[in-house]
Design a protein around this motif. Structure first.
Motif, PDB file in Angstrom:
ATOM      1  N   HIS A   1       0.813  -1.224   0.000  1.00  0.00           N
ATOM      2  CA  HIS A   1       0.000   0.000   0.000  1.00  0.00           C
ATOM      3  C   HIS A   1       0.851   1.281   0.000  1.00  0.00           C
ATOM      4  O   HIS A   1       0.317   2.376  -0.012  1.00  0.00           O
ATOM      5  N   TRP A   2       2.174   1.119   0.046  1.00  0.00           N
ATOM      6  CA  TRP A   2       3.077   2.256   0.297  1.00  0.00           C
ATOM      7  C   TRP A   2       2.884   3.428  -0.681  1.00  0.00           C
ATOM      8  O   TRP A   2       2.749   4.582  -0.298  1.00  0.00           O
ATOM      9  N   PHE A   3       2.857   3.089  -1.976  1.00  0.00           N
ATOM     10  CA  PHE A   3       2.825   4.159  -2.982  1.00  0.00           C
ATOM     11  C   PHE A   3       1.479   4.883  -3.000  1.00  0.00           C
ATOM     12  O   PHE A   3       1.407   6.093  -3.190  1.00  0.00           O
ATOM     13  N   ALA A   4       0.404   4.101  -2.782  1.00  0.00           N
ATOM     14  CA  ALA A   4      -0.936   4.700  -2.762  1.00  0.00           C
ATOM     15  C   ALA A   4      -1.069   5.653  -1.577  1.00  0.00           C
ATOM     16  O   ALA A   4      -1.605   6.758  -1.692  1.00  0.00           O
ATOM     17  N   ASP A   5      -0.530   5.214  -0.441  1.00  0.00           N
ATOM     18  CA  ASP A   5      -0.609   6.028   0.772  1.00  0.00           C
ATOM     19  C   ASP A   5       0.277   7.265   0.655  1.00  0.00           C
ATOM     20  O   ASP A   5      -0.102   8.363   1.038  1.00  0.00           O
ATOM     21  N   ARG A   6       1.463   7.064   0.083  1.00  0.00           N
ATOM     22  CA  ARG A   6       2.446   8.144   0.039  1.00  0.00           C
ATOM     23  C   ARG A   6       2.131   9.186  -1.025  1.00  0.00           C
ATOM     24  O   ARG A   6       2.209  10.383  -0.776  1.00  0.00           O
ATOM     25  N   GLN A   7       1.818   8.747  -2.252  1.00  0.00           N
ATOM     26  CA  GLN A   7       1.694   9.755  -3.297  1.00  0.00           C
ATOM     27  C   GLN A   7       0.442   9.698  -4.159  1.00  0.00           C
ATOM     28  O   GLN A   7      -0.053  10.738  -4.556  1.00  0.00           O
ATOM     29  N   SER A   8      -0.078   8.477  -4.438  1.00  0.00           N
ATOM     30  CA  SER A   8      -1.250   8.438  -5.316  1.00  0.00           C
ATOM     31  C   SER A   8      -2.451   9.072  -4.627  1.00  0.00           C
ATOM     32  O   SER A   8      -3.158   9.897  -5.225  1.00  0.00           O
ATOM     33  N   GLY A   9      -2.672   8.692  -3.368  1.00  0.00           N
ATOM     34  CA  GLY A   9      -3.788   9.265  -2.614  1.00  0.00           C
ATOM     35  C   GLY A   9      -3.683  10.788  -2.514  1.00  0.00           C
ATOM     36  O   GLY A   9      -4.617  11.514  -2.888  1.00  0.00           O
ATOM     37  N   PRO A  10      -2.548  11.301  -2.015  1.00  0.00           N
ATOM     38  CA  PRO A  10      -2.393  12.766  -1.939  1.00  0.00           C
ATOM     39  C   PRO A  10      -2.578  13.464  -3.289  1.00  0.00           C
ATOM     40  O   PRO A  10      -3.126  14.559  -3.358  1.00  0.00           O
TER      41      PRO A  10
ATOM     42  N   PHE B   1     -11.842   6.030  -4.884  1.00  0.00           N
ATOM     43  CA  PHE B   1     -10.533   5.419  -4.623  1.00  0.00           C
ATOM     44  C   PHE B   1     -10.027   5.562  -3.182  1.00  0.00           C
ATOM     45  O   PHE B   1      -9.475   4.623  -2.623  1.00  0.00           O
ATOM     46  N   LEU B   2     -10.196   6.748  -2.619  1.00  0.00           N
ATOM     47  CA  LEU B   2      -9.528   6.984  -1.331  1.00  0.00           C
ATOM     48  C   LEU B   2      -9.978   6.025  -0.219  1.00  0.00           C
ATOM     49  O   LEU B   2      -9.122   5.471   0.483  1.00  0.00           O
ATOM     50  N   PRO B   3     -11.275   5.777  -0.065  1.00  0.00           N
ATOM     51  CA  PRO B   3     -11.658   4.839   1.009  1.00  0.00           C
ATOM     52  C   PRO B   3     -11.098   3.442   0.774  1.00  0.00           C
ATOM     53  O   PRO B   3     -10.737   2.739   1.709  1.00  0.00           O
ATOM     54  N   ARG B   4     -10.995   3.046  -0.493  1.00  0.00           N
ATOM     55  CA  ARG B   4     -10.457   1.709  -0.792  1.00  0.00           C
ATOM     56  C   ARG B   4      -8.968   1.635  -0.450  1.00  0.00           C
ATOM     57  O   ARG B   4      -8.484   0.628   0.067  1.00  0.00           O
TER      58      ARG B   4
ATOM     59  N   THR C   1       4.499  17.380  -8.257  1.00  0.00           N
ATOM     60  CA  THR C   1       4.086  17.503  -6.850  1.00  0.00           C
ATOM     61  C   THR C   1       4.193  16.138  -6.169  1.00  0.00           C
ATOM     62  O   THR C   1       4.437  16.062  -4.969  1.00  0.00           O
ATOM     63  N   GLU C   2       4.042  15.056  -6.944  1.00  0.00           N
ATOM     64  CA  GLU C   2       4.200  13.718  -6.361  1.00  0.00           C
ATOM     65  C   GLU C   2       5.617  13.529  -5.833  1.00  0.00           C
ATOM     66  O   GLU C   2       5.845  12.836  -4.857  1.00  0.00           O
ATOM     67  N   LEU C   3       6.559  14.127  -6.574  1.00  0.00           N
ATOM     68  CA  LEU C   3       7.962  13.839  -6.281  1.00  0.00           C
ATOM     69  C   LEU C   3       8.430  14.371  -4.927  1.00  0.00           C
ATOM     70  O   LEU C   3       9.286  13.764  -4.298  1.00  0.00           O
ATOM     71  N   ALA C   4       7.866  15.498  -4.504  1.00  0.00           N
ATOM     72  CA  ALA C   4       8.283  16.010  -3.199  1.00  0.00           C
ATOM     73  C   ALA C   4       7.915  15.004  -2.106  1.00  0.00           C
ATOM     74  O   ALA C   4       8.673  14.784  -1.159  1.00  0.00           O
ATOM     75  N   TYR C   5       6.736  14.366  -2.256  1.00  0.00           N
ATOM     76  CA  TYR C   5       6.341  13.331  -1.285  1.00  0.00           C
ATOM     77  C   TYR C   5       7.255  12.123  -1.401  1.00  0.00           C
ATOM     78  O   TYR C   5       7.599  11.475  -0.439  1.00  0.00           O
ATOM     79  N   GLU C   6       7.608  11.853  -2.651  1.00  0.00           N
ATOM     80  CA  GLU C   6       8.359  10.645  -2.935  1.00  0.00           C
ATOM     81  C   GLU C   6       9.794  10.739  -2.419  1.00  0.00           C
ATOM     82  O   GLU C   6      10.406   9.729  -2.090  1.00  0.00           O
ATOM     83  N   ARG C   7      10.331  11.951  -2.371  1.00  0.00           N
ATOM     84  CA  ARG C   7      11.765  12.070  -2.125  1.00  0.00           C
ATOM     85  C   ARG C   7      12.164  12.404  -0.700  1.00  0.00           C
ATOM     86  O   ARG C   7      13.315  12.252  -0.347  1.00  0.00           O
ATOM     87  N   SER C   8      11.235  12.901   0.084  1.00  0.00           N
ATOM     88  CA  SER C   8      11.678  13.476   1.358  1.00  0.00           C
ATOM     89  C   SER C   8      11.332  12.640   2.564  1.00  0.00           C
ATOM     90  O   SER C   8      11.638  13.006   3.685  1.00  0.00           O
TER      91      SER C   8
END
Lengths: 360, 384
Positions: B95-104, B118-121, B246-253
């Motif tokens: 679930h890591w990627f969905a929680d970290r960047q896809s959801g946001p 999508f978000l509740p799932r 904008t995804e990348l800032a979540y992804e990198r830090s």
């Protein structure tokens, strides 16, 4: 950062920038005392920051003070501000009101002055090495032995024998010798020697870290400026990928150092100070190396300003404990089998602190 | 000059209590045998069962609005959770990627319908997302991507492929960055859009790419005339580049850029203490200032992200320096306690060492190579 602190830092920064010129740094290196700037500092109240107003201090807290020291590092201010502040804080704890004369400090386990109380006068004997700014300081706050008890003592320096020495940045680091020095009145305060040395090392390490952080900021600015200004092969240096990697490393080490320092200034406890001094002392060497590499030959000339900051980094990283000194404190703590994991130690909040050597 | 200072975050008492709660949960699960600590578990440790458990605790999408299944907790609570999961080496990759960047990303740019669907799932821990950025012929030069979508009745037809998609073989959806209008050589960032592609849709083929250890984490995903309905467009057509960034800032830090090999360091310290090896300990502690300062930086970025401050440059720094640190742990450890690393070993130190060394090369590649990151930082600092 509070709004008040921002105003103080803004004013102080401008003052340091205006006074601490290349010319002043050169004359300080020649041994001249920057009296005019010292008087300005005295009038501004900076020398009394972190001392309660009831004690005639300037108020403010240690966060203010360490941020001021960071600025002093950024402009390489050639004065014993850190030493004077630390001495004043220690004296204030004993109820002594602050003055505006330059002070120095020397707290080492292996050195103390022998004080004989002859009733109507005292006789002082002993030697302290690597004392910052001793030739210009009026008094030295240090450790002594009086009637077989450890004391903190404020010694006047006007009659001391001073052998001049210097650190890599030509800042005074002198040897102070007292030979059967007679004095009628002395301020002595009973202390636990080990505890005192540890405390002063913590204060000094944080002060040197703050100054190193300031110097790092300055070096980064100088380097970015230079890579914009200087052209080779028809384009500015910063357009070369090899140079970009240097700039990135310089920025990274500086940002990481500040992230350590700011945290330690807020927490002000042994664990954070140890980690911070290790981080900044380690980064200091890398930053000096990279900035010189990028500056090329001009950066190693006396004429260029870079060396004022790099030489300070090379000196300050070893003062008040290098990486190994503070690493030993961490190692002592981690060797204790108290059921704590490394992660618990690293992530512990403000209530946690370092336990080491059975002294604290 | 860019702002070099990050906020100093001191966790509240409630947050420290939350940390304890997470810790106790993890200790309990480990005792029950739900998982075994592993290095690099956020990329290589998938357990749908464990993800579901976290979902039940409300620990996926915990910062999102309650109406979308979130917990409306703040970013620092989430930071505490993620670093505790990583320090314990828990299997969180599903679930890591969905929680970290896809959801946001959906929260920021998605339609109401997308958010509600999508978000509740994701938050329940039963829907996973894969990242759809890299392509076979455009690695670091992302803007050169060639996957494209053509307009059709009620949607788009997608053709092309994505590569290095971690976990695509277990994910349900992928957020695909693709070209929706012809390449303009003078503005390569224009004409890109983001779609939610259903990985079970007709025309999608997922080919495993074995990692150098033989493990299966990443994939190549082929899209052959895959229909994307209009309601699966994210944000605006043509705004894909900006959204993707904008995804990348979540992804990198995040803490996963510092803690991938932390279990090895923890084990090293434990052995040194047990053996009374003071000399070894003195060497090992040299790693701690870097760990601690990187963590302060990463927490500072989390706070900034929460406050809506632009953190691209600092996020790049965290990733660059953090991943080099992750590699250093193994390099230092192998000299302090010399053993023969092996993924098959029954000794966890030897196993962690093997995982750290073998996964190491990926640390400084995935999520933006060191070289790209340094370029971003240098340009940022020169531009002031």
């Amino acid at each position: 950062m509070s709004e008040m602190l921002e105003i103080i830092l803004d004013t102080t920064g401008r003052m340091f920038k205006d006074y601490s010129t290349q010319e002043l740094l050169e004359s300080a290196e020649q041994g001249e005392w920057a009296e005019e700037l010292w008087q300005v500092l005295a009038e501004s109240g900076i020398l009394h920051v972190g001392i309660a107003e009831e004690l005639d201090g300037a108020g403010g807290d240690h966060i203010d003070a360490y941020n001021i020291l960071r600025l002093a590092g950024k402009y390489a201010v050639p004065l014993p501000i850190a030493e004077t502040l630390i001495a004043q804080w220690l004296l204030a704890e004993q109820g002594v009101k602050p003055s505006t004369v330059p002070l120095s400090i020397s707290f080492e386990n292996e050195q103390e002055f022998m004080i004989d109380d002859l009733g109507d006068r005292f006789i002082v004997n002993g030697k302290a090495v690597y004392v910052p700014w001793a030739r210009h300081a009026k008094q030295l706050l240090t450790l002594g032995k009086l009637n077989n008890e450890s004391v903190m003592v404020l010694l006047p320096l006007d009659k001391a024998i001073i052998e001049q020495g210097a650190n890599l940045a030509s800042e005074p680091r002198d040897t102070v010798i007292f030979e059967n020095f007679e004095i009628t009145a002395l301020s002595c305060f009973p202390v636990n020697k080990n505890e005192m040395v540890n405390r002063v090392y913590e204060m000094g390490a944080l002060a040197r870290s703050a100054k190193m952080a300031g110097a790092m900021e300055q070096i980064l600015e100088l380097t970015v400026f230079y890579t914009n200004e200087r052209k080779q092969f028809g384009r500015p240096l910063h357009r070369f990928q090899a140079i970009q990697h240097h700039l990135s490393a310089l920025t990274g080490e500086t940002v990481a150092s500040l992230a350590a320092l700011n945290f330690a200034i807020h927490e002000n406890s042994t664990k954070e100070i140890a980690l911070t001094k290790m981080k900044l002392s380690g980064a200091a060497g890398k930053i000096a190396e990279i900035s010189h590499q990028v500056h090329g030959a001009i950066g190693v000339t006396h004429e260029h300003t870079l060396h004022h900051y790099t030489r300070r980094l090379w000196s300050w990283r070893d003062e008040f404990g290098n990486e190994r000194y503070w690493g030993s404190k961490l190692a002592d703590h981690l060797m204790k089998n108290n059921g704590e994991t490394l992660w618990e130690f690293i992530s512990a909040g403000r209530e946690a602190n370092l336990v080491y050597g059975g002294e604290k | 000059m860019i702002n070099l200072d990050l906020p100093v975050v001191q966790f509240t008492r409630e947050q420290e209590e939350f940390r304890q709660e997470v810790r106790e949960f993890l200790a309990e699960e480990k005792k029950k045998g739900t998982f075994e600590t592993k290095c690099d578990s956020w990329l290589s440790g998938d357990s749908p069962e464990f993800s579901k458990k976290l979902g039940e605790k409300g620990w996926i999408g915990m910062t999102w609005p309650k109406k979308y299944g979130g917990g409306e907790r703040n970013a620092l609570d989430r930071y505490i959770l993620t670093e505790e999961l990583l320090a314990a080496g828990a299997p969180v990759s599903a679930h890591w990627f969905a929680d970290r960047q896809s959801g946001p990303l959906l929260l920021k740019f998605g339609t109401e319908e997308q958010k509600e669907y999508f978000l509740p799932r994701i938050a329940r821990g039963d829907t996973y997302f894969a990242i759809g950025l890299s392509e076979p012929n455009s690695g670091s030069d992302l803007a050169s991507l060639s996957i494209r979508a053509e307009r059709t009745d009620g949607g788009w037809i997608l053709n092309g492929s994505k590569i290095w998609s971690s976990g695509a073989h277990i994910a349900h959806y992928m957020i695909v960055l693709c070209r929706t209008s012809k390449l303009d050589p003078n503005n390569r960032h224009a004409g890109l859009s983001q779609f939610i592609a259903d990985l079970k849709a007709p025309g999608v083929t997922i080919r495993p790419i074995k990692f150098l250890t033989g493990e299966h984490h990443f994939n190549e995903v082929f899209f052959d005339n895959v229909f994307i309905p209009d309601n699966r467009v994210i944000g605006e057509i043509g705004n894909g580049w900006k959204q993707g960034m904008t995804e990348l800032a979540y992804e990198r830090s995040g803490p996963e850029r510092i803690l991938s090999t932390f279990p090895l360091l923890e084990e090293l310290i434990r052995i040194l203490r047990e053996n009374g090896d003071y000399r070894g300990m003195q060497e090992a502690v040299e790693l701690l200032p870097q760990l601690w300062s990187m963590r302060n930086m990463s927490i500072g970025v989390a706070k900034y992200l929460d406050d809506g401050v632009d953190v691209n440059i600092i996020a790049a720094l965290v990733k660059d320096m953090g991943t080099i640190f992750e590699k250093n742990i193994a390099e230092k450890a192998r000299l302090i306690i010399s053993r023969h690393p092996s993924v098959l070993s029954t000794d966890i130190y030897e196993r962690f060492m093997a995982q750290s060394i073998l996964h190491g090369p990926g640390f400084t590649l995935r999520g933006g190579t060191t070289e790209i990151l340094r370029g971003i930082v240098a340009k940022g600092v020169v531009a002031g």
